[in-house]
Design a protein around this motif. Sequence first.
Motif, short mmCIF file in Angstrom:
data_model
loop_
_atom_site.label_atom_id
_atom_site.label_comp_id
_atom_site.label_asym_id
_atom_site.label_seq_id
_atom_site.Cartn_x
_atom_site.Cartn_y
_atom_site.Cartn_z
N ALA A 182 0.85 -1.19 0.00
CA ALA A 182 0.00 0.00 0.00
C ALA A 182 0.89 1.25 0.00
N PRO A 183 0.37 2.39 -0.44
CA PRO A 183 1.19 3.60 -0.53
C PRO A 183 1.85 4.01 0.77
N GLU A 184 1.17 3.83 1.89
CA GLU A 184 1.76 4.27 3.18
C GLU A 184 3.02 3.48 3.54
N ALA A 185 3.21 2.32 2.94
CA ALA A 185 4.41 1.52 3.21
C ALA A 185 5.63 2.05 2.47
N LEU A 186 5.44 2.96 1.53
CA LEU A 186 6.56 3.47 0.74
C LEU A 186 7.53 4.30 1.54
N VAL A 187 7.12 4.80 2.69
CA VAL A 187 8.01 5.63 3.51
C VAL A 187 9.26 4.86 3.92
N TRP A 203 2.07 11.82 -5.80
CA TRP A 203 1.60 10.68 -6.56
C TRP A 203 0.16 10.41 -6.14
N TYR A 204 -0.70 10.15 -7.13
CA TYR A 204 -2.11 9.87 -6.83
C TYR A 204 -2.39 8.40 -7.15
N PHE A 205 -2.66 7.64 -6.10
CA PHE A 205 -2.94 6.21 -6.24
C PHE A 205 -4.46 6.01 -6.33
N ARG A 206 -4.86 5.15 -7.22
CA ARG A 206 -6.28 4.88 -7.39
C ARG A 206 -6.54 3.38 -7.28
N GLN A 207 -7.55 3.05 -6.48
CA GLN A 207 -8.00 1.67 -6.31
C GLN A 207 -9.51 1.68 -6.38
N CYS A 259 2.72 -2.42 -4.79
CA CYS A 259 1.41 -1.76 -4.57
C CYS A 259 0.49 -2.18 -5.71
N SER A 260 0.44 -3.48 -5.94
CA SER A 260 -0.12 -4.02 -7.18
C SER A 260 -1.62 -3.80 -7.32
N HIS A 261 -2.31 -3.46 -6.23
CA HIS A 261 -3.75 -3.22 -6.32
C HIS A 261 -4.07 -1.77 -6.70
N TYR A 262 -3.04 -0.97 -6.94
CA TYR A 262 -3.22 0.44 -7.25
C TYR A 262 -2.62 0.77 -8.62
N ARG A 263 -3.15 1.81 -9.23
CA ARG A 263 -2.50 2.43 -10.38
C ARG A 263 -2.34 3.92 -10.07
N LEU A 264 -1.42 4.57 -10.74
CA LEU A 264 -1.18 5.99 -10.49
C LEU A 264 -1.81 6.81 -11.61
N THR A 265 -2.58 7.83 -11.24
CA THR A 265 -3.33 8.63 -12.19
C THR A 265 -3.02 10.10 -11.99
N SER A 266 -3.74 10.93 -12.74
CA SER A 266 -3.69 12.36 -12.48
C SER A 266 -4.48 12.67 -11.21
N SER A 267 -4.42 13.90 -10.74
CA SER A 267 -5.17 14.27 -9.54
C SER A 267 -6.67 14.13 -9.74
N THR A 268 -7.11 14.15 -11.01
CA THR A 268 -8.53 14.01 -11.31
C THR A 268 -8.92 12.56 -11.64
N GLY A 269 -7.96 11.64 -11.49
CA GLY A 269 -8.27 10.23 -11.68
C GLY A 269 -8.13 9.72 -13.09
N HIS A 270 -7.50 10.50 -13.98
CA HIS A 270 -7.37 10.08 -15.37
C HIS A 270 -6.06 9.34 -15.61
N ASP A 271 -6.10 8.39 -16.53
CA ASP A 271 -4.90 7.70 -16.95
C ASP A 271 -4.19 8.52 -18.02
N PRO A 272 -2.86 8.39 -18.12
CA PRO A 272 -2.11 9.17 -19.11
C PRO A 272 -2.24 8.61 -20.51
N GLN A 273 -1.66 9.30 -21.47
CA GLN A 273 -1.65 8.83 -22.85
C GLN A 273 -0.41 9.34 -23.57
N ILE A 274 0.01 8.61 -24.56
CA ILE A 274 1.00 9.10 -25.50
C ILE A 274 0.25 9.89 -26.56
#
Length: 303
Positions: A182-187, A203-207, A259-274
Amino acid sequence: MSLAQLWELQAFCAVVDRHSFVSAARLLGRSPSTVTRAIQSLEAQLGHELLQRSQKQVRLTEAGEAYYGYARQMLSLQAEAEESLSVQGTLAQGWIRCSAPESLMMDFLPSVMAEFGRRNPQISIDIQVSDAAHDPIADKLDFAIRGGFAYPSELIGAPLWSYRRHLYASPTYLAIRGVPEAPEALVEHDLLMHTSPRILKDWYFRQGDAQVRYKAQPRYRLSSGVALYNAAVQGLGICRLADWLAEPAVQAGRLVRVCSHYRLTSSTGHDPQIHAVYASTQLPQRVRAFLEAIKSAARKRYA
């Protein structure tokens, strides 16, 4: 239509579309004074004022509103004529100039270039390889490929493919330091962070529908996506990577997703793109063909 007349129409339409002489000049790669002279020349030929100018605004006159539609039609006809010639092969040659992040040159883009080059032997490609956000106008490029999130600008954006970001580390690092769930373990871990084109403080983690905001405190900061990837593979710590780049290394046993149950997104919850950005919709046929080749290859590989 002469080149001078074509330029005057382009300048007029650009000012109308951008509501600004300065923005139009930047779009066209010219100075504001050059754009102003072009429109003054057009107005003199027509015998009508087309634009009302003030310090803060540019508005169409009644004559300008009537003429704008015809100007757009004339530019469209010119574009169709050029397209017709290019389809016949007379324009299927020359240089394509663009920029791309380093990570795209590790495997994906060279394979696209190889296939495209075999099918188009008269086309040459010049790529500025950098993680910096190149400006197609200032750097005289046909387009620039960028990753992450598009930000507001005068440039035209075209998505190439979407992806997700996750955290990854090498098996060696995790065997020594443990696997955070989980993200809190990254410390308790060494974090690697990409610093180009800018440093992201959070970093914004989304689950599912839940989001966790984590203020990352990196031990290592690198300005290159390739360097970041290599540092993670060599066991320096945990880093955020695109799945299209990292998952082949996971399958090969060089990286592990944490942190395999999470993905990292923008602050608004969007995934990135090329995505590709360029200054004008009037791209040469060879450039459009190369962009389509990139999108087609991405659909096959990353769908």
